[in-house]
Write a protein that holds these residues in place. Structure first.
Motif, short mmCIF file in Angstrom:
data_model
loop_
_atom_site.label_atom_id
_atom_site.label_comp_id
_atom_site.label_asym_id
_atom_site.label_seq_id
_atom_site.Cartn_x
_atom_site.Cartn_y
_atom_site.Cartn_z
N LEU A 164 0.81 -1.21 0.00
CA LEU A 164 0.00 0.00 0.00
C LEU A 164 0.85 1.26 0.00
O LEU A 164 0.41 2.32 -0.47
CB LEU A 164 -0.94 0.01 1.20
CG LEU A 164 -2.12 -0.96 1.15
CD1 LEU A 164 -2.84 -0.99 2.48
CD2 LEU A 164 -3.07 -0.58 0.03
N ALA A 165 2.05 1.18 0.54
CA ALA A 165 2.92 2.36 0.59
C ALA A 165 3.32 2.83 -0.81
O ALA A 165 3.82 3.95 -0.96
CB ALA A 165 4.16 2.07 1.43
N SER A 166 3.13 1.99 -1.83
CA SER A 166 3.43 2.42 -3.19
C SER A 166 2.44 3.49 -3.67
O SER A 166 2.71 4.21 -4.63
CB SER A 166 3.40 1.23 -4.16
OG SER A 166 2.08 0.72 -4.30
N SER A 167 1.28 3.60 -3.00
CA SER A 167 0.29 4.62 -3.38
C SER A 167 0.56 5.93 -2.66
O SER A 167 0.57 7.00 -3.26
CB SER A 167 -1.12 4.12 -3.09
OG SER A 167 -1.26 3.77 -1.71
N GLN A 168 0.75 5.86 -1.35
CA GLN A 168 1.16 7.01 -0.56
C GLN A 168 1.79 6.48 0.72
O GLN A 168 1.39 5.43 1.22
CB GLN A 168 -0.01 7.94 -0.27
CG GLN A 168 -1.19 7.28 0.42
CD GLN A 168 -2.33 8.25 0.64
OE1 GLN A 168 -2.24 9.43 0.32
NE2 GLN A 168 -3.42 7.75 1.18
N PRO A 169 2.79 7.16 1.25
CA PRO A 169 3.58 6.59 2.36
C PRO A 169 2.77 6.15 3.56
O PRO A 169 3.11 5.15 4.20
CB PRO A 169 4.55 7.73 2.71
CG PRO A 169 4.69 8.50 1.45
CD PRO A 169 3.35 8.44 0.78
N ALA A 170 1.69 6.87 3.89
CA ALA A 170 0.95 6.56 5.10
C ALA A 170 -0.14 5.52 4.89
O ALA A 170 -0.81 5.13 5.85
CB ALA A 170 0.32 7.84 5.67
N ALA A 171 -0.33 5.05 3.66
CA ALA A 171 -1.47 4.19 3.37
C ALA A 171 -1.42 2.86 4.11
O ALA A 171 -2.46 2.26 4.41
CB ALA A 171 -1.58 3.94 1.87
N ALA A 172 -0.22 2.37 4.41
CA ALA A 172 -0.09 1.07 5.07
C ALA A 172 -0.07 1.20 6.59
O ALA A 172 -0.08 0.19 7.30
CB ALA A 172 1.17 0.37 4.60
N ALA A 173 -0.02 2.42 7.10
CA ALA A 173 0.15 2.63 8.54
C ALA A 173 -1.09 2.18 9.31
O ALA A 173 -2.22 2.41 8.88
CB ALA A 173 0.45 4.09 8.83
N THR A 174 -0.86 1.55 10.45
CA THR A 174 -1.95 1.14 11.33
C THR A 174 -1.89 1.84 12.68
O THR A 174 -2.85 1.78 13.45
CB THR A 174 -1.91 -0.38 11.59
OG1 THR A 174 -0.69 -0.70 12.28
CG2 THR A 174 -1.96 -1.17 10.27
N GLY A 175 -0.76 2.46 12.99
CA GLY A 175 -0.57 3.04 14.31
C GLY A 175 -0.27 2.01 15.38
O GLY A 175 -0.22 2.33 16.58
#
Length: 329
Positions: free
Chosen positions: A240-251
């Motif tokens: 998901l980070a290939s779309s935008q850096p924070a897209a894969a973040a879950t916290g």
């Protein structure tokens, strides 16, 4: 990854196993390039996990093979760690993108490592080759070059792109199908003469025949994986980070959070766009990889940027299977 993060991760895997009564789990050592950690760190990780987790832990490592030598292979054979190699074809195809810092290609090093991996001495840990599709290469030349190393499995991956940053030769919104045009001749060749397993084609056949896919981006089976980053943060999917850096973040972080918090609780179909949900091929396509649906400003509520390619490829696979089933009937 520090020893502390490794220990926290092993304990989270152990908690997950106990909570769900799992008989086995799979751990993939990925990167970046995981062999940069060195043999000692990898051996410590594998042994630490198996000591901490009350279930069978199957390990594999995905490598570009530039560091893969007899020393590493002997260790992986001793520990029962499977080895997958990223290889994009022959010398010209592979070296176009997989270059060393000085600009030279890495194919020769990968070739030498693969020859050793495919030998009788180490074949037991050989898991296959992963090839990113480059439509500027001839598909048959690429396939032949991969078969030269007698892989038990071939994985073909579409290059990551989306509606804002389309992949090469994939014009967003165009009805042209360059990736289906590349993959269909290989599917027909493999279907007529399956000299090795090709995971994408196997899973497409599974879903068009009504089964469940085990491959992310094919079918509606929810993902069953989480990613632990080097610093211990938990990602939903590093793709998901290939779309935008924070897209894969879950916290989330392995020091404090269980993996159940990162796994999706809703059916995969509910995350699809209205266009995908209304499509007759949705059970087989599954909307493709979520990362490929992204458009800046409106998120992931779109079909895949590869939609025309996926429709043509899935339709072709379905029709070939249907023709053979009709003949049998």
């Amino acid at each position: 990854m520090s020893a502390e993060v490794v220990a926290h991760t092993a304990e989270r895997v152990a908690r997950h196993v106990r909570a769900h009564g799992l008989p086995e789990v799979e751990v993939v050592l990925h990167g970046g390039e995981p062999l940069l950690a060195g043999p000692a760190a990898l051996a410590s990780l594998v042994r630490g996990f198996r000591s901490a987790v009350p279930a069978a832990v199957r390990f594999s490592v995905q490598t570009n093979a530039t560091l893969l030598d007899r020393r590493f292979l002997a260790l992986f054979a001793e520990l029962g760690v499977g080895v997958g190699v990223s290889l994009d074809g022959g010398r010209e195809a592979h070296d176009r993108h997989r270059k060393r810092p000085g600009g030279t290609g890495s194919w020769a090093a990968a070739r030498d490592a693969l020859r050793l991996l495919a030998s009788d001495e180490f074949r037991a840990v050989y898991r296959g080759v992963l090839c990113v599709v480059d439509v500027d290469n001839d598909p048959h030349d690429v396939y032949r070059s991969l078969l030269d190393f007698s892989p038990p499995v071939v994985d073909f991956l579409l290059p990551h792109g989306n509606w804002t940053t389309p992949p090469p030769r994939r014009l967003a919104g165009s009805p042209e199908t360059p990736y289906a045009d590349w993959l269909i001749p290989l599917f027909d060749r493999w279907y007529d003469e399956p000299v090795t397993r090709v995971r994408l084609f196997e899973e497409l056949l599974n879903v068009v025949l009504g089964g469940r896919s085990r491959l992310e981006g094919v079918g509606l089976t929810p993902t069953a994986q989480v990613v632990v980053e080097t610093d211990g943060t938990i990602s939903a999917s590093d793709i998901l980070a290939s779309s935008q850096p924070a897209a894969a973040a879950t916290g989330l972080h392995v020091a404090r959070d269980d993996f159940d918090r990162a796994l999706p609780e809703v059916p995969a179909a509910s995350a699809l766009s209205a266009t995908c949900r209304a499509c007759s091929l949705v059970a087989a396509c599954g909307g493709g990889l979520r990362a490929h649906r992204f458009r800046a400003g409106s998120g992931f509520d779109h079909p895949s940027v590869y939609c025309p390619d996926l429709v043509r490829l899935i339709t072709h696979v379905r029709d070939r299977a249907a023709t053979d089933l009709a003949a049998l009937a």
